[in-house]
Design a protein around this motif. Structure first.
Motif, PDB file in Angstrom:
ATOM      1  N   ALA A 539       0.836  -1.207   0.000  1.00 55.15           N
ATOM      2  CA  ALA A 539       0.000   0.000   0.000  1.00 55.15           C
ATOM      3  C   ALA A 539       0.872   1.258   0.000  1.00 55.15           C
ATOM      4  O   ALA A 539       0.558   2.254  -0.652  1.00 55.15           O
ATOM      5  CB  ALA A 539      -0.931  -0.007   1.199  1.00 55.15           C
ATOM      6  N   SER A 540       2.003   1.209   0.728  1.00 57.47           N
ATOM      7  CA  SER A 540       2.875   2.386   0.823  1.00 57.47           C
ATOM      8  C   SER A 540       3.510   2.732  -0.516  1.00 57.47           C
ATOM      9  O   SER A 540       3.899   3.875  -0.751  1.00 57.47           O
ATOM     10  CB  SER A 540       3.974   2.142   1.858  1.00 57.47           C
ATOM     11  OG  SER A 540       4.690   0.967   1.524  1.00 57.47           O
ATOM     12  N   ASP A 541       3.612   1.734  -1.448  1.00 56.78           N
ATOM     13  CA  ASP A 541       4.223   1.997  -2.754  1.00 56.78           C
ATOM     14  C   ASP A 541       3.274   2.708  -3.700  1.00 56.78           C
ATOM     15  O   ASP A 541       3.709   3.373  -4.644  1.00 56.78           O
ATOM     16  CB  ASP A 541       4.675   0.681  -3.405  1.00 56.78           C
ATOM     17  CG  ASP A 541       5.752  -0.010  -2.598  1.00 56.78           C
ATOM     18  OD1 ASP A 541       6.648   0.699  -2.103  1.00 56.78           O
ATOM     19  OD2 ASP A 541       5.692  -1.244  -2.451  1.00 56.78           O
ATOM     20  N   ILE A 542       1.981   2.531  -3.499  1.00 58.13           N
ATOM     21  CA  ILE A 542       1.032   3.080  -4.488  1.00 58.13           C
ATOM     22  C   ILE A 542       0.214   4.242  -3.945  1.00 58.13           C
ATOM     23  O   ILE A 542      -0.471   4.917  -4.701  1.00 58.13           O
ATOM     24  CB  ILE A 542       0.065   1.981  -5.001  1.00 58.13           C
ATOM     25  CG1 ILE A 542      -0.816   1.451  -3.865  1.00 58.13           C
ATOM     26  CG2 ILE A 542       0.814   0.857  -5.676  1.00 58.13           C
ATOM     27  CD1 ILE A 542      -2.008   0.649  -4.335  1.00 58.13           C
ATOM     28  N   MET A 543       0.267   4.516  -2.644  1.00 58.98           N
ATOM     29  CA  MET A 543      -0.602   5.551  -2.066  1.00 58.98           C
ATOM     30  C   MET A 543      -0.133   6.950  -2.472  1.00 58.98           C
ATOM     31  O   MET A 543       0.996   7.149  -2.921  1.00 58.98           O
ATOM     32  CB  MET A 543      -0.606   5.437  -0.546  1.00 58.98           C
ATOM     33  CG  MET A 543       0.714   5.875   0.047  1.00 58.98           C
ATOM     34  SD  MET A 543       0.773   5.694   1.807  1.00 58.98           S
ATOM     35  CE  MET A 543       2.242   6.640   2.162  1.00 58.98           C
ATOM     36  N   GLU A 544      -1.007   7.906  -2.279  1.00 58.41           N
ATOM     37  CA  GLU A 544      -0.679   9.319  -2.502  1.00 58.41           C
ATOM     38  C   GLU A 544      -0.309   9.926  -1.155  1.00 58.41           C
ATOM     39  O   GLU A 544      -1.143  10.055  -0.268  1.00 58.41           O
ATOM     40  CB  GLU A 544      -1.909  10.031  -3.088  1.00 58.41           C
ATOM     41  CG  GLU A 544      -1.732  11.505  -3.342  1.00 58.41           C
ATOM     42  CD  GLU A 544      -0.557  11.805  -4.261  1.00 58.41           C
ATOM     43  OE1 GLU A 544       0.300  12.608  -3.845  1.00 58.41           O
ATOM     44  OE2 GLU A 544      -0.484  11.235  -5.369  1.00 58.41           O
ATOM     45  N   PRO A 545       0.991  10.305  -0.949  1.00 58.07           N
ATOM     46  CA  PRO A 545       1.387  10.779   0.381  1.00 58.07           C
ATOM     47  C   PRO A 545       1.071  12.254   0.625  1.00 58.07           C
ATOM     48  O   PRO A 545       1.048  12.701   1.762  1.00 58.07           O
ATOM     49  CB  PRO A 545       2.906  10.553   0.390  1.00 58.07           C
ATOM     50  CG  PRO A 545       3.305  10.611  -1.043  1.00 58.07           C
ATOM     51  CD  PRO A 545       2.139  10.193  -1.866  1.00 58.07           C
ATOM     52  N   VAL A 782      -2.426   8.915   9.796  1.00 63.06           N
ATOM     53  CA  VAL A 782      -2.696   8.755   8.368  1.00 63.06           C
ATOM     54  C   VAL A 782      -1.447   9.185   7.599  1.00 63.06           C
ATOM     55  O   VAL A 782      -0.918  10.270   7.816  1.00 63.06           O
ATOM     56  CB  VAL A 782      -3.958   9.530   7.935  1.00 63.06           C
ATOM     57  CG1 VAL A 782      -3.838  11.023   8.170  1.00 63.06           C
ATOM     58  CG2 VAL A 782      -4.291   9.242   6.477  1.00 63.06           C
ATOM     59  N   VAL A 783      -0.964   8.294   6.735  1.00 64.64           N
ATOM     60  CA  VAL A 783       0.282   8.588   6.012  1.00 64.64           C
ATOM     61  C   VAL A 783       0.069   8.676   4.510  1.00 64.64           C
ATOM     62  O   VAL A 783       0.995   8.975   3.759  1.00 64.64           O
ATOM     63  CB  VAL A 783       1.347   7.512   6.320  1.00 64.64           C
ATOM     64  CG1 VAL A 783       1.806   7.605   7.754  1.00 64.64           C
ATOM     65  CG2 VAL A 783       0.830   6.118   6.013  1.00 64.64           C
ATOM     66  N   GLY A 784      -1.152   8.415   4.046  1.00 68.55           N
ATOM     67  CA  GLY A 784      -1.430   8.514   2.617  1.00 68.55           C
ATOM     68  C   GLY A 784      -2.856   8.101   2.341  1.00 68.55           C
ATOM     69  O   GLY A 784      -3.588   7.690   3.247  1.00 68.55           O
ATOM     70  N   ILE A 785      -3.244   8.208   1.076  1.00 69.83           N
ATOM     71  CA  ILE A 785      -4.604   7.816   0.698  1.00 69.83           C
ATOM     72  C   ILE A 785      -4.548   7.145  -0.671  1.00 69.83           C
ATOM     73  O   ILE A 785      -3.719   7.489  -1.512  1.00 69.83           O
ATOM     74  CB  ILE A 785      -5.559   9.035   0.703  1.00 69.83           C
ATOM     75  CG1 ILE A 785      -7.014   8.581   0.775  1.00 69.83           C
ATOM     76  CG2 ILE A 785      -5.326   9.952  -0.487  1.00 69.83           C
ATOM     77  CD1 ILE A 785      -7.968   9.646   1.260  1.00 69.83           C
ATOM     78  N   ILE A 786      -5.392   6.137  -0.864  1.00 63.41           N
ATOM     79  CA  ILE A 786      -5.440   5.404  -2.139  1.00 63.41           C
ATOM     80  C   ILE A 786      -6.791   5.670  -2.792  1.00 63.41           C
ATOM     81  O   ILE A 786      -7.830   5.562  -2.145  1.00 63.41           O
ATOM     82  CB  ILE A 786      -5.251   3.887  -1.894  1.00 63.41           C
ATOM     83  CG1 ILE A 786      -3.847   3.611  -1.351  1.00 63.41           C
ATOM     84  CG2 ILE A 786      -5.473   3.094  -3.181  1.00 63.41           C
ATOM     85  CD1 ILE A 786      -3.637   2.188  -0.858  1.00 63.41           C
ATOM     86  N   THR A 787      -6.762   6.044  -4.070  1.00 62.83           N
ATOM     87  CA  THR A 787      -8.002   6.267  -4.831  1.00 62.83           C
ATOM     88  C   THR A 787      -8.014   5.318  -6.029  1.00 62.83           C
ATOM     89  O   THR A 787      -7.076   4.557  -6.233  1.00 62.83           O
ATOM     90  CB  THR A 787      -8.100   7.719  -5.325  1.00 62.83           C
ATOM     91  OG1 THR A 787      -6.992   7.967  -6.203  1.00 62.83           O
ATOM     92  CG2 THR A 787      -8.070   8.702  -4.171  1.00 62.83           C
ATOM     93  N   ARG A 788      -9.080   5.390  -6.837  1.00 63.18           N
ATOM     94  CA  ARG A 788      -9.198   4.518  -8.022  1.00 63.18           C
ATOM     95  C   ARG A 788      -7.974   4.669  -8.919  1.00 63.18           C
ATOM     96  O   ARG A 788      -7.473   3.695  -9.476  1.00 63.18           O
ATOM     97  CB  ARG A 788     -10.428   4.905  -8.852  1.00 63.18           C
ATOM     98  CG  ARG A 788     -11.731   4.728  -8.175  1.00 63.18           C
ATOM     99  CD  ARG A 788     -12.844   5.077  -9.141  1.00 63.18           C
ATOM    100  NE  ARG A 788     -12.929   4.080 -10.175  1.00 63.18           N
ATOM    101  CZ  ARG A 788     -13.577   2.923 -10.047  1.00 63.18           C
ATOM    102  NH1 ARG A 788     -14.193   2.642  -8.927  1.00 63.18           N
ATOM    103  NH2 ARG A 788     -13.615   2.068 -11.033  1.00 63.18           N
ATOM    104  N   HIS A 789      -7.520   5.899  -9.065  1.00 59.80           N
ATOM    105  CA  HIS A 789      -6.396   6.169  -9.966  1.00 59.80           C
ATOM    106  C   HIS A 789      -5.166   5.350  -9.572  1.00 59.80           C
ATOM    107  O   HIS A 789      -4.418   4.867 -10.426  1.00 59.80           O
ATOM    108  CB  HIS A 789      -6.079   7.669  -9.934  1.00 59.80           C
ATOM    109  CG  HIS A 789      -4.795   8.009 -10.628  1.00 59.80           C
ATOM    110  ND1 HIS A 789      -4.662   7.933 -11.991  1.00 59.80           N
ATOM    111  CD2 HIS A 789      -3.582   8.386 -10.144  1.00 59.80           C
ATOM    112  CE1 HIS A 789      -3.418   8.259 -12.323  1.00 59.80           C
ATOM    113  NE2 HIS A 789      -2.747   8.542 -11.217  1.00 59.80           N
ATOM    114  N   ASN A 790      -4.968   5.160  -8.263  1.00 67.41           N
ATOM    115  CA  ASN A 790      -3.790   4.427  -7.787  1.00 67.41           C
ATOM    116  C   ASN A 790      -3.896   2.918  -8.021  1.00 67.41           C
ATOM    117  O   ASN A 790      -2.930   2.196  -7.787  1.00 67.41           O
ATOM    118  CB  ASN A 790      -3.579   4.658  -6.280  1.00 67.41           C
ATOM    119  CG  ASN A 790      -3.439   6.125  -5.941  1.00 67.41           C
ATOM    120  OD1 ASN A 790      -4.343   6.715  -5.362  1.00 67.41           O
ATOM    121  ND2 ASN A 790      -2.324   6.725  -6.307  1.00 67.41           N
ATOM    122  N   LEU A 791      -5.069   2.450  -8.461  1.00 63.83           N
ATOM    123  CA  LEU A 791      -5.252   1.008  -8.663  1.00 63.83           C
ATOM    124  C   LEU A 791      -5.476   0.637 -10.122  1.00 63.83           C
ATOM    125  O   LEU A 791      -5.748  -0.517 -10.434  1.00 63.83           O
ATOM    126  CB  LEU A 791      -6.445   0.515  -7.828  1.00 63.83           C
ATOM    127  CG  LEU A 791      -6.213   0.522  -6.313  1.00 63.83           C
ATOM    128  CD1 LEU A 791      -7.512   0.280  -5.576  1.00 63.83           C
ATOM    129  CD2 LEU A 791      -5.180  -0.509  -5.901  1.00 63.83           C
TER     130      LEU A 791
END
Length: 807
Positions: A539-545, A782-791
């Motif tokens: 998750a840390s590789d693809i999230m938006e920090p 909270v260290v980042g967020i994942i959205t559709r774009h990140n997947l």
């Protein structure tokens, strides 16, 4: 334990849902009836006029006049269809890619509006009646989905005066459930296949499926099928309530004539031929998709940027070419074939007799002597449904040359047509193309290999399945649709094998046509699952920090600034974690975290905050404007390294008290802005805008308890069209007032750890229908967020390449 009142409320909610699902099915059936009635009316009118003209002009030698009459009809109809697409551009095409995106969780603007369904349904009847090689079945799916989205809302943007106080189903999830039901009803009405419709919605449509929805969707599909069946049987046969015509497309009944003892619908020997036909169908489908993709790219570069009139001219050019080719091919290339003597089978069932009479009444005898018919004109000078019935059930033969030319013309012209600015389906052209291919195979096997037991209709059906499967790449739903359309369960195995082989063959070269068009539009559609190699990522590789966040108690000036300078759909609600602040400032890594914080990400966040404070000049309050001007004047952005050094060297200063009654100040230093963030929940953009619009806030001198409270009904009153932050009149609000967002945020959203495998993240996102997934470390920061774009596949591939480079 539920009290009786809440139990009653839940039961009422469920009852209303069932009633609405039934209403969606009935309305979708009526839309199908409307389209079918007018297509039939216009087509009969056109062919009657042209046929009498051709027969008259054959003797007098004025065939050019007949061609002009046909052109007059076709160009007028296609021009009207193009004009309707200019009114609502999203009505172009089949609508299946757009609905697929919508059910996957992507909002396509205008895709489920009332204006869209009006333009779609009216446009498709003109484009089909105008002789274009398009079908009306794909647009039926889109029309059903729009009915499903709009009917339960009891309001419309196009008809603003129609407003009912209907408090149910004011959420995206409920709306998506109804759209699933509507899309299934569209398939059911088009093919008379309610189970196929349900499976289509499950396989092609929804990203995540609610088990309780299955029964409702099937009920909706049944309602659509029987509504259409009831009215069509009454209108066409005058026998109301006889239920003879289940869908817009009827394949008729496949039965050998009793006089032919050798005939079998299919045998075990034929399975080998069916597999070969599946391979060829997959190759043809892949070729079709490849050509259509190149055409679509050409259109995006050279047609779409130009004035809208150019799109209308392109549609008229396609119509002109199609009409001239069809006319010339029928007159010049057709062969005169003898009519079959045993064309009426000895079967007494009403439906088979009707089909048989329908097949024989649609034979065209242009330029042929008595007792013979023109095989090319029979295929071209009939509605597409009649041509399919001819290929499936005509006892007489079509010459191999005619079938080859017909297939080639139909293949190239339907490929060119799919993508122009008219509402158009792809199912019927693909079925017709494949049926010609299958009939050609049957003819060759009979004539040159001497296999007398072959039933031509079966090979035509398998050819249609192979080609359609090669183009759209559906499996289970298409199998069931075709079985339900033929009413012959014995065809289940050959159809299934053919479709599987066609799909595997086609997938070797490219994607299905709908996926190609989704990709061309750049929509972040999520696949069913990620590749195995993606589990190398966390998750840390693809999230938006670089987070944009709000505090539990935030000043109006900060909220307006955040909403005006970002387009995010949701924001984490956070407070600073003072205990970890010294560790955070030691270097480029937070000790308590499971994740490394890069220096660059800190600086990027700093830059974003600075830009935001500068962009607040559009805020109406002069007090805020002066404050921003001073802020910009006094703070010159220093060099990156110096900035970081200052952050690390600056000694500890106490925080302003954030919770409960204070909000972050715009004049905070860099150090004060970027501290570890404890996660409390998520709040949606629409909720923040509603709070500002209703003036929900309190002043610094008051307690947060004095803030007005909004009910859930008031918060969702503007759904689905929440006001835009740029359109709000905020002059009456004091920018120093504070908004307490805690009563309105979601305090327990789904979250993942930074170490979670990407496949787990993906499955959670997909099965729960999420739009954002916060990444929270072991101590609740909270260290980042994942959205559709990140997947999306492209993003994950890019991150995987980066991962390999850093190893």
């Amino acid at each position: 334990i539920l009290n009786p009142l809440s139990k009653q409320k839940a039961q009422r909610y469920e009852a209303v849902k069932w009633v609405l699902v039934f209403a969606i099915g009935v309305c979708t059936g009526l839309v199908g009836l409307f389209v079918d009635f007018f297509v039939r009316l216009f087509t009969q009118l056109k062919f009657q006029v042209v046929q009498s003209s051709v027969e008259e002009c054959t003797e007098k030698g004025c065939l050019a006049l007949s061609l002009l009459e046909l052109l007059g009809f076709n160009l007028t109809f296609v021009f009207l269809a193009s004009l309707l697409v200019l009114i609502q551009p999203v009505a172009a095409g089949s609508g299946i890619p757009e609905i697929k995106c919508y059910l996957n969780g992507v909002k396509v603007p205008g895709v489920v509006r009332l204006r869209t369904v009006v333009c779609k349904a009216t446009g498709v009847l003109f484009s089909v009646a105008g002789g274009l090689f398009v079908g009306k079945e794909g647009p039926m799916i889109h029309s059903g989905a729009v009915v499903g989205a709009g009917l339960p809302q009891f309001q419309s943007i196009s008809l603003r005066k129609i407003q009912f106080n209907f408090p149910y189903f004011r959420s995206d999830r409920d709306k998506r459930d109804f759209v699933s039901a509507g899309a299934a009803a569209g398939v059911a009405a088009a093919f008379g296949a309610p189970i196929g419709g349900t499976l289509f919605s499950l396989e092609e449509g929804s990203s995540f499926w609610n088990q309780g929805l299955t029964w409702k969707v099937l009920f909706c599909s049944m309602a659509a099928t029987f509504t259409l069946n009831f009215f069509r049987s009454g209108i066409q046969f005058g026998s109301w309530g006889s239920f003879q015509l289940p869908g817009l497309l009827n394949f008729g009944e496949f039965k050998c004539s009793e006089s032919d003892k050798k005939c079998h619908l299919w045998t075990a020997v034929d399975l080998g031929f069916f597999i070969l036909m599946g391979i060829v169908g997959g190759l043809l489908g892949a070729t079709f998709n490849c050509l259509n993709k190149r055409l679509a790219k050409y259109r995006m570069r050279n047609v779409h940027p130009k004035p809208k009139l150019v799109r209308v001219l392109e549609s008229l050019l396609v119509s002109l070419t199609t009409t001239v080719l069809v006319f010339v091919a029928s007159m010049v290339l057709g062969e005169c074939r003898p009519m079959s003597s045993s064309r009426h089978s000895g079967n007494d069932t009403l439906s088979l007799q009707d089909i048989s009479e329908d097949v024989n009444s649609s034979i065209k005898t242009f330029f042929c002597p008595n007792e013979t018919y023109n095989d090319m004109a029979t295929l071209f000078f009939n509605p597409q449904e009649s041509a399919i019935l001819q290929l499936f059930h005509q006892d007489g033969t079509f010459s191999p040359v005619t079938l080859s030319l017909f297939f080639l013309l139909y293949f190239l012209l339907s490929c060119w047509t799919y993508g122009i600015s008219v509402p158009s389906g792809l199912f019927v052209p693909s079925l017709l193309c494949g049926a010609a291919f299958g009939r050609l195979v049957a003819n060759l096997l009979k004539s040159y290999i001497g296999l007398d037991h072959i039933y031509s209709g079966t090979f035509a059906l398998i050819g249609a399945a192979a080609f359609l499967g090669g183009v759209v790449r559906m499996t289970i739903s298409l199998t069931v649709i075709l079985i339900e359309s033929t009413n012959e369960i014995t065809y289940g195995l050959p159809i299934m094998i053919t479709l599987m082989v066609a799909k595997w063959t086609g997938d070797f070269f490219n994607k299905g046509i709908y996926d190609i068009h989704v990709n061309l539009r750049g929509v972040p559609l999520l696949e069913w699952e990620t590749g195995v190699e993606m589990d190398k990522l966390r998750a840390s590789d693809i999230m938006e920090p670089n987070l944009t966040y709000v505090y539990p108690h935030t000043r109006i000036q900060s909220l307006v600034s955040i909403l005006r300078t970002t387009v995010h759909h949701a924001f984490p609600v956070v407070t600073e974690n003072r205990g970890n602040e010294r560790e955070f400032m030691k270097g480029n890594q937070l000790i308590s975290n499971n994740i490394k914080f890069k220096k660059s990400s800190i600086l990027t966040r700093a830059g974003e905050q600075r830009k935001r404070s500068q962009s607040m000049k559009s805020y109406p309050s002069s007090e805020l404007r002066n404050m921003c001007d001073e802020h910009i004047a006094t703070e010159e952005p220093p060099e990156k390294e110096d900035l970081l050094q200052q952050m690390l060297e600056r000694r500890y200063t106490p925080y302003p008290n954030l919770y409960p009654d204070q909000s972050p100040s715009e004049e905070w230093t860099m150090e004060e802005r970027f501290r570890p963030l404890t996660f409390h929940g998520l709040i949606l953009r629409s909720q923040l805008v509603t709070l500002l619009d209703r003036g929900v806030c309190y002043s610094e001198s008051q307690s947060s308890a004095s803030q007005p409270r909004l009910s859930h009904a008031e918060m969702s009153e503007d759904y689905p069209r929440y006001p835009d932050i740029h359109d709000l009149d905020l002059t009456l609000l004091n920018p120093r007032m504070i908004v307490d967002v805690t009563p309105y945020m979601n305090p327990s959203p789904f979250t993942v750890s930074p170490n979670t495998h990407v496949s787990q993240v993906f499955n959670l996102f997909r099965t729960m229908g999420l739009r954002h997934l916060p990444v929270v470390n072991a101590v609740g920061e909270v260290v980042g967020i994942i959205t559709r774009h990140n997947l999306t596949h492209e993003f994950l591939q890019a991150r995987l390449r980066q991962h390999y480079q850093t190893i």
